[in-house]
Scaffold this active site. Structure first.
Site, PDB file in Angstrom:
ATOM      1  N   ASP A  32      14.175  56.828  11.007  1.00 38.38           N
ATOM      2  CA  ASP A  32      14.551  57.953  10.153  1.00 38.38           C
ATOM      3  C   ASP A  32      14.130  57.715   8.700  1.00 38.38           C
ATOM      4  O   ASP A  32      14.011  56.569   8.260  1.00 38.38           O
ATOM      5  CB  ASP A  32      16.073  58.153  10.228  1.00 38.38           C
ATOM      6  CG  ASP A  32      16.490  59.538   9.749  1.00 38.38           C
ATOM      7  OD1 ASP A  32      15.623  60.439   9.663  1.00 38.38           O
ATOM      8  OD2 ASP A  32      17.689  59.719   9.446  1.00 38.38           O
TER       9      ASP A  32
ATOM     10  N   HIS B 254       5.418  61.052   7.605  1.00 37.03           N
ATOM     11  CA  HIS B 254       5.216  60.824   9.037  1.00 37.03           C
ATOM     12  C   HIS B 254       3.965  59.975   9.263  1.00 37.03           C
ATOM     13  O   HIS B 254       3.947  59.090  10.123  1.00 37.03           O
ATOM     14  CB  HIS B 254       5.093  62.148   9.784  1.00 37.03           C
ATOM     15  CG  HIS B 254       6.338  62.993   9.722  1.00 37.03           C
ATOM     16  ND1 HIS B 254       7.599  62.464   9.897  1.00 37.03           N
ATOM     17  CD2 HIS B 254       6.521  64.327   9.495  1.00 37.03           C
ATOM     18  CE1 HIS B 254       8.502  63.439   9.782  1.00 37.03           C
ATOM     19  NE2 HIS B 254       7.870  64.573   9.538  1.00 37.03           N
TER      20      HIS B 254
ATOM     21  N   LEU C 115       5.314  43.871  27.038  1.00 35.42           N
ATOM     22  CA  LEU C 115       6.296  44.684  26.300  1.00 35.42           C
ATOM     23  C   LEU C 115       6.347  46.072  26.914  1.00 35.42           C
ATOM     24  O   LEU C 115       5.306  46.705  27.110  1.00 35.42           O
ATOM     25  CB  LEU C 115       5.873  44.802  24.821  1.00 35.42           C
ATOM     26  CG  LEU C 115       6.660  45.810  23.983  1.00 35.42           C
ATOM     27  CD1 LEU C 115       8.055  45.285  23.653  1.00 35.42           C
ATOM     28  CD2 LEU C 115       5.929  46.137  22.681  1.00 35.42           C
TER      29      LEU C 115
HETATM   30  C1  IPE Z   1      17.034  61.389  14.411  1.00 32.43           C
HETATM   31  O1  IPE Z   1      16.694  61.744  13.127  1.00 32.43           O
HETATM   32  C2  IPE Z   1      15.909  61.695  15.328  1.00 32.43           C
HETATM   33  C3  IPE Z   1      14.728  60.846  15.183  1.00 32.43           C
HETATM   34  C4  IPE Z   1      14.618  59.800  14.404  1.00 32.43           C
HETATM   35  C5  IPE Z   1      13.626  61.215  15.997  1.00 32.43           C
HETATM   36  P1  IPE Z   1      17.093  63.149  12.499  1.00 32.43           P
HETATM   37  O2  IPE Z   1      16.600  63.117  11.102  1.00 32.43           O
HETATM   38  O3  IPE Z   1      16.626  64.249  13.363  1.00 32.43           O
HETATM   39  O4  IPE Z   1      18.682  63.083  12.571  1.00 32.43           O
HETATM   40  P2  IPE Z   1      19.775  63.840  11.726  1.00 32.43           P
HETATM   41  O5  IPE Z   1      19.417  65.302  11.754  1.00 32.43           O
HETATM   42  O6  IPE Z   1      19.707  63.294  10.321  1.00 32.43           O
HETATM   43  O7  IPE Z   1      21.072  63.519  12.378  1.00 32.43           O
HETATM   44  C1  IPE Z   2      12.266  60.766  10.926  1.00 28.87           C
HETATM   45  O1  IPE Z   2      12.171  61.151   9.611  1.00 28.87           O
HETATM   46  C2  IPE Z   2      11.184  61.362  11.796  1.00 28.87           C
HETATM   47  C3  IPE Z   2      11.645  62.427  12.695  1.00 28.87           C
HETATM   48  C4  IPE Z   2      12.874  62.775  12.886  1.00 28.87           C
HETATM   49  C5  IPE Z   2      10.625  63.133  13.442  1.00 28.87           C
HETATM   50  P1  IPE Z   2      12.766  62.523   9.079  1.00 28.87           P
HETATM   51  O2  IPE Z   2      11.682  63.551   9.160  1.00 28.87           O
HETATM   52  O3  IPE Z   2      14.024  62.869   9.766  1.00 28.87           O
HETATM   53  O4  IPE Z   2      13.038  62.143   7.552  1.00 28.87           O
HETATM   54  P2  IPE Z   2      14.291  62.532   6.653  1.00 28.87           P
HETATM   55  O5  IPE Z   2      15.532  62.205   7.414  1.00 28.87           O
HETATM   56  O6  IPE Z   2      14.174  64.001   6.375  1.00 28.87           O
HETATM   57  O7  IPE Z   2      14.139  61.691   5.429  1.00 28.87           O
HETATM   58 MG    MG Z   3      15.985  62.462   9.364  1.00 28.58          MG
END
Ligand code: IPE
Ligand code: IPE
Ligand code: MG
Length: 239
Positions: free
Chosen positions: A18, A35, A129
């Protein structure tokens, strides 16, 4: 790897990757740049896991709920995934990585589905792995699917008793051990629908480091903390 010599390593590490958006925002860049940079972290953590001989790594890349994000972001994430799959196959073969997917693969466009199935087939015999990517994954949906399948098999007569052991077999992770360590980057204190059944006794490690900055040193730190944890599984502390 010297830094982890003689420490107790987990068999299965699961990671909620995240913070890509926040990483980009801090730099006044579009979210997609986060990303892209996050993919480099994936490569580094996968490679480190191989070096450390950790047998199972499960990465949460896209949740069932992430489909409600802006269309452009979802499209870009799918493109990045396709690119990763095509580009990483030689490395997977070289390092002995078996590629695996958990989640609702049927939600993806046909082109991506074909890439996913091909990568799984090509790497199926690799043994070092098991790299599992959670895509269009939701823990509740996984449990619900298992219940539906069990109901079907009971009706058919091919399943007679439902135990924890048989239930586990119906999950996407049926043939995997439960995670020993769950890492979440970017500081959020929540599970966000990840591996709900499987993490019953998993050690949790949450770091403020954003996923694009989560590299080998941060990983080693998490593994060191894990090695000091005392796991009890409900037992009485000894001594
Ligand atoms: C969790 O992250 C999902 C992934 C890392 C793929 P999100 O960014 O979607 O989660 P929330 O919305 O903060 O709970
Ligand atoms: C995690 O990063 C990647 C996915 C959930 C696809 P986020 O896109 O959720 O990044 P934040 O949480 O907005 O910083
Ligand atoms: Mg996120």
């Amino acid at each position: 790897m010297q830094a982890t010599k003689n420490i107790k390593l987990p068999t299965h590490v699961a990671i909620i990757m995240d913070g890509n958006g926040r990483w980009a925002r801090q730099r006044h860049l579009p979210r997609v740049e986060g990303h892209i940079r996050g993919m480099e972290s994936v490569r580094e953590i996968v490679t480190s896991s191989c070096e450390l001989r950790i047998p199972y790594l499960t990465l949460y890349a896209f949740s069932k709920e992430n489909w409600i994000r802006p269309k452009e972001e979802v499209k870009k994430l799918l493109e990045l995934l396709a690119h990763y799959l095509v580009q990483e196959i030689p490395l997977m073969m070289e390092k002995g990585i078996r590629f695996n997917i958990i989640g609702a693969i049927q939600d993806f466009p046909k082109r991506i589905r074909t890439l996913l199935y091909n990568t799984m087939a090509q790497t199926a015999k690799n043994k070092k792995l098991v790299l599992t990517i959670a895509l269009s994954y939701g823990g509740r949906q996984e449990i619900l699917n298992a219940v539906k399948q069990i109901a079907h098999d009971i009706r058919k007569g091919s399943l007679l008793r439902i135990t924890e052991k048989t239930f586990k077999k119906y999950l996407y992770t049926g043939d995997m051990p439960d995670p020993d360590l769950l890492i979440r980057t970017s500081g959020e204190m929540r599970i966000s629908n990840f591996l709900l059944w499987q993490i019953a006794y998993t050690e949790l490690y949450i770091t403020d480091v954003l996923w694009p900055d989560f590299r080998k040193d941060a990983y080693l730190k998490a593994l060191k903390v894990f090695s000091t944890r005392e796991r009890r599984f409900g037992m009485v502390k000894e001594g």
